[in-house]
Scaffold this motif. Structure first.
Motif, short mmCIF file in Angstrom:
data_model
loop_
_atom_site.label_atom_id
_atom_site.label_comp_id
_atom_site.label_asym_id
_atom_site.label_seq_id
_atom_site.Cartn_x
_atom_site.Cartn_y
_atom_site.Cartn_z
N ASN A 279 -51.05 -22.73 74.43
CA ASN A 279 -50.92 -22.03 73.62
C ASN A 279 -51.80 -21.26 73.08
O ASN A 279 -51.87 -20.04 72.72
N ASP B 76 -52.31 -23.79 64.19
CA ASP B 76 -51.73 -25.00 63.92
C ASP B 76 -50.96 -25.59 65.16
O ASP B 76 -50.99 -26.67 65.12
N GLY B 77 -50.92 -24.65 66.31
CA GLY B 77 -50.17 -25.51 67.55
C GLY B 77 -48.23 -26.01 67.40
O GLY B 77 -48.49 -26.12 68.33
N GLY B 78 -48.30 -24.81 66.38
CA GLY B 78 -47.39 -25.43 66.39
C GLY B 78 -46.65 -26.61 65.37
O GLY B 78 -44.76 -26.97 64.80
N ALA B 79 -47.59 -27.80 64.41
CA ALA B 79 -47.20 -28.83 64.13
C ALA B 79 -47.42 -28.58 62.50
O ALA B 79 -47.09 -29.34 61.95
N TRP C 10 -53.31 -32.42 65.47
CA TRP C 10 -53.50 -34.45 66.71
C TRP C 10 -54.00 -35.27 67.29
O TRP C 10 -53.43 -35.77 67.67
N ALA D 165 -56.16 -25.92 66.92
CA ALA D 165 -54.98 -26.33 67.21
C ALA D 165 -55.00 -27.78 67.41
O ALA D 165 -53.68 -28.35 67.26
N CYS D 166 -55.38 -28.27 68.55
CA CYS D 166 -54.90 -29.84 69.16
C CYS D 166 -56.31 -30.33 68.49
O CYS D 166 -55.10 -31.59 68.70
N GLN E 199 -50.48 -28.92 74.76
CA GLN E 199 -49.99 -27.99 74.75
C GLN E 199 -50.11 -26.81 73.42
O GLN E 199 -50.44 -25.96 73.36
N ALA E 200 -50.81 -27.79 71.83
CA ALA E 200 -51.03 -26.54 70.93
C ALA E 200 -52.29 -25.93 71.31
O ALA E 200 -52.35 -24.86 71.77
#
Length: 342
Positions: A53, A338-341, A38, A34-35, A49-50
């Protein structure tokens, strides 16, 4: 809001099963993937944050009654995984597990695309970890196979280096000391250089720095300096599994920090903690590389998936496993990583 001191019932805890080791690495894999989205994009908060989560979601899928005892801060700073947070899908019925974690050890490293960023977790039966507040800790660590007490937090850098060189049957000039590159370490760095030893300065990631002392291929003989107390507990968990010695002492800069420590059960502010004070029992430790480092390779993305490189350790058996995994996002949805990316 004050940091809650994790509470447990008086009922006996179910023992941890060895399968928890594989479950732990699934948690760190999810956070790392997830991270890693970024990596190098300059946004530390988004990367952290990714990871948070993804790690929270993975933990809540485990059939455990888990409590975060080493986390990312206080409850009113959520959505971080905070000290005292309950995780797991089996509260009251699953194995009661204390959890120490850092979803992204090295947020700045990840944001800048540097080496040695990790997703890290350690698990132990209730009471296995020092409930350390989020303050600084002075640390010294060396690898395994050395005489007990070969180094001491209260000795000078020169004395420790001389003792370690004698134990390893090498010259002081052959030793490499890992130190965080911080202004607070100017005197320490000068003292190590004056002794004749070599230095590996790192920008962040002192968990990896401590672990490196127990991995010959890393080329690090000793870790010294002041870093985060939560990271100190995580590093101690790894050393309990892989072998090594470590001492730590909490460092307080203001009365408010001492008050927080009192609320977590710490009353002796000058105590020197030994390895078994920081982490004990059947500890399991897992870490997944986010970026390439001297211990693990970072996440590699490809169309429809990613590869990860992780290490899993267990104190009870001394087993250390390196796991390379290929993740197929066409079968396991990309939204999980994807952690929201995206």
């Amino acid at each position: 809001m004050s940091i809650p001191s994790p509470q447990r019932s008086a009922e006996p805890s179910l023992p941890m099963d060895r399968n928890f080791a594989l479950e732990a690495v699934r948690v760190t894999e999810a956070a790392a993937m997830a991270c890693a989205v970024w990596m190098g994009r300059g946004d530390e908060k988004a990367a952290d944050q990714a990871a948070v989560n993804a790690m929270r979601e993975a933990l809540n899928a485990l059939a455990i009654d888990g409590t975060v005892v080493i986390g990312e801060g206080e409850r009113d700073k959520a959505p971080m995984l905070y000290i005292g947070e309950k995780v797991g899908s089996a509260p009251g019925s699953g194995a009661r597990i204390d959890i120490a974690l850092d979803p992204l050890e090295g947020t700045t490293i990840c944001a800048h695309g540097g080496p040695n960023a990790l997703a890290v977790i350690a698990m132990a039966e209730s009471g296995g970890f020092l409930h350390a507040p989020d303050v600084y800790m002075e640390k010294i660590a060396v690898g395994g196979g050395l005489p007990e007490g070969v180094v001491d937090l209260d000795a000078s850098p020169a004395q420790n280096l001389k003792a370690l060189a004698k134990a390893k049957k090498v010259d002081v000039a052959d030793l490499v000391v890992c130190i965080l590159n911080r202004p607070r370490h100017e005197k320490l760095i000068a003292a190590v250089r004056e002794s004749g030893a070599r230095i590996q300065l790192i920008g962040d990631g002192d968990v990896a720095g401590v672990i490196a002392t127990s991995r010959p291929e890393a080329g690090v003989d000793m870790y010294m300096g002041i870093g985060g107390a939560p990271e100190g507990v995580l590093a101690a968990a790894a050393l309990q599994c892989i072998g090594g010695q470590m001492q730590g002492r909490l460092v307080f800069s203001e009365d408010a920090e001492r008050e927080r420590a009192k609320r977590m059960g710490i009353t002796d502010f000058s105590r020197k903690y030994m390895l078994s004070d920081l982490a004990k029992g059947d500890v399991m430790f897992a870490a997944t590389g986010v970026t390439d480092g001297n211990m693990l390779k970072g996440v590699r993305r490809f169309p429809g998936g990613a590869t990860t490189h992780s290490i899993i350790m267990r104190a009870k058996t001394g087993t250390v496993r390196l796991v390379e995994a290929t993740h197929n996002f066409t079968r396991k949805p990309w939204k999980d990583f994807d952690g929201g990316a995206k």
